[in-house]
Design a protein around this motif. Structure first.
Motif, mmCIF file in Angstrom:
data_model
loop_
_atom_site.group_PDB
_atom_site.id
_atom_site.type_symbol
_atom_site.label_atom_id
_atom_site.label_comp_id
_atom_site.label_asym_id
_atom_site.label_seq_id
_atom_site.Cartn_x
_atom_site.Cartn_y
_atom_site.Cartn_z
ATOM 1 N N PRO A 262 64.891 57.212 71.551
ATOM 2 C CA PRO A 262 64.850 56.934 70.110
ATOM 3 C C PRO A 262 65.404 58.069 69.254
ATOM 4 O O PRO A 262 65.967 57.825 68.189
ATOM 5 C CB PRO A 262 63.358 56.718 69.826
ATOM 6 N N SER A 299 64.273 47.726 66.802
ATOM 7 C CA SER A 299 62.984 47.957 67.463
ATOM 8 C C SER A 299 62.387 46.688 68.051
ATOM 9 O O SER A 299 61.218 46.681 68.452
ATOM 10 C CB SER A 299 61.994 48.553 66.454
ATOM 11 N N GLN A 303 60.661 49.260 71.386
ATOM 12 C CA GLN A 303 61.135 50.642 71.260
ATOM 13 C C GLN A 303 62.401 50.639 70.434
ATOM 14 O O GLN A 303 63.223 49.727 70.536
ATOM 15 C CB GLN A 303 61.433 51.256 72.635
ATOM 16 N N ARG A 305 66.025 51.277 69.672
ATOM 17 C CA ARG A 305 67.148 51.426 70.592
ATOM 18 C C ARG A 305 68.494 51.346 69.879
ATOM 19 O O ARG A 305 68.563 50.984 68.704
ATOM 20 C CB ARG A 305 67.097 50.326 71.670
#
Length: 434
Positions: A262, A299, A303, A305
């Protein structure tokens, strides 16, 4: 459009650039005069009606990115931005990609999403069933709340119910959210959606026994997606230092890092948004809404990305792809009254909302290619600081031809800072006075 007049556009003087756009058929004679006379600025009366406590205009440089070929159509793309290297990088990337066939795009149906979020629901399963059963009645009531969009061919199209439950031990209660999917036609549609949500909320409260807490659109426009792809042969990627295959592989690897990290992904995606925001702003659209939705989309896996993917195909070519939620419009708000936005739409040949999405997502992919290619080859600072040198020259007080003269010397200096720019300018002025 006659692109022969746009060759080496970046080297032309300001007035010659405007003349070239006119000769190429990008702008009209009236728009040419507007640019030459610098009357593009928002007038005070309009500004006073646009916002509260209006005191003046805060100007942003408006430029054009060259070399774009989007769905086999050559385009000049307007961009409003203050960062020196963005338009240069955009035009450079578009030239490489354009020579390989350009960008191909796809867009989904344009549907914005409104939410009525309820609290104090006694039985969530029963409430959900009642809403689903009353779906057509709810959609009809939504359309009755904004009949003009229905007359234009749009309106509420679908409904979804979501139970918002926090699985952690935070103590946050459970809520019920009703999503309405709305075709807003050529408008971004915030006012349309919000009016509809407020119109249907009393009926939904009656159905569920709950209390409407929120009645507003979401800027997470997952039903309004645009995708751009490009294919670049390796022979178009080589540099003085790296082979085309090496550049291809390094771009792929750098994107893989942004997919799993991230910390890298944020900067990677910021580079995409350099181009996206610049076109959104130039076109008079809400860049804050686009930013919020795009980063939420990054996201969606849980997560944060990379928004882009870069891979190689069976023949070894570099293949790029970018998908973004792009709830932009071509009517309403500042678009219809801001002279800069009107000029931007004219430069793009008055695109409809679908076409504007296609342009914006292509610019985002180009911007990402330019940034990552620079990062994995000569480094980002070589090109960026070269362009930044002009800003330092202006800050040092240089004017006219001295701006470029100071910048040229500064680019080859060991220390590229404001004090060095001032010293260079002082030396030039002393030489001129001799």
């Amino acid at each position: 459009m006659d692109t022969t007049h746009l060759t080496k556009f970046y080297k032309k003087k300001h007035t010659d650039k405007i003349e070239a756009l006119y000769l190429a058929g990008v702008i009209s004679k009236k728009e040419k005069e507007t640019l030459l006379n610098r009357t593009l600025e928002l007038d005070s009366e309009t500004g006073n009606h646009l916002i509260e406590n209006y005191i003046g205009n805060y100007s942003m440089p408006l430029g054009v990115a060259m070399n774009y070929v989007i769905d086999a159509e050559e385009m000049v793309v307007p961009m409003a931005i203050e960062e020196p290297s963005v338009i240069a990088a955009s035009s450079f990337a578009a030239k490489i990609i354009g020579s390989a066939g350009g960008f191909n795009t796809e867009v989904t149906q344009r549907r914005m999403i409104g939410q009525v979020t309820l609290k104090n629901i006694a039985n969530f399963e029963e409430a959900s069933r009642k809403i689903e059963t009353a779906k057509q009645d709810i959609l009809s009531r939504a359309n009755e709340a904004y009949p003009s969009i229905v007359k234009r061919g749009g309106g509420a199209r679908d409904l979804e119910v979501r139970i918002l439950k926090d699985d952690s031990d935070s103590g946050i209660p459970t809520f019920l959210s009703v999503h309405i999917h709305i075709d807003t036609q050529e408008a971004m549609g915030a006012n349309i959606v919000n009016t509809m949500m407020e119109g249907i909320s009393p009926y939904i409260e009656e159905l569920t026994g709950g209390t409407a807490l929120l009645r507003i659109l979401t800027n997470y426009a997952t039903e309004c997606l645009a995708t751009a792809t490009c294919v670049i042969p390796t022979n178009k990627l080589k540099t003085a230092t790296f082979s085309g295959e090496e550049v291809r592989d390094r771009i792929i690897e750098a994107t893989q890092v942004a997919t799993i990290d991230p910390y890298r992904a944020v900067t990677h995606n910021k580079g995409i948004m350099n181009g996206v925001d610049a076109v959104v702003l130039a076109s008079g659209n809400d860049w804050r809404a686009i930013e919020a939705g795009v980063h939420a989309y990054a996201s969606r896996s849980g997560q944060y990305r990379s928004l882009t993917t870069w891979q190689k195909n069976d023949t070894g070519d570099l293949v790029g792809e970018l998908t973004l939620p792009l709830p932009v419009g071509t009517v309403g708000g500042a678009i219809s009254i801001h002279p800069g936005a009107q000029l931007a739409h004219s430069i793009m040949n008055h695109p409809n909302a679908h076409t504007l999405e296609r342009i914006i997502v292509s610019v985002g992919l180009a911007q990402n290619f330019a940034a990552v290619r620079a990062l994995v080859t000569e480094g980002i600072q070589t090109g960026h600081m070269g362009l930044h040198a002009r800003s330092l020259a202006i800050s040092a007080g240089a004017k006219g031809d001295h701006v470029q003269q100071v910048a040229d010397i500064l680019k080859h200096s060991k220390h590229k800072n404001l004090q060095r720019a001032k010293n260079i300018l002082l030396n030039l002025l002393e030489e001129f006075d001799k």
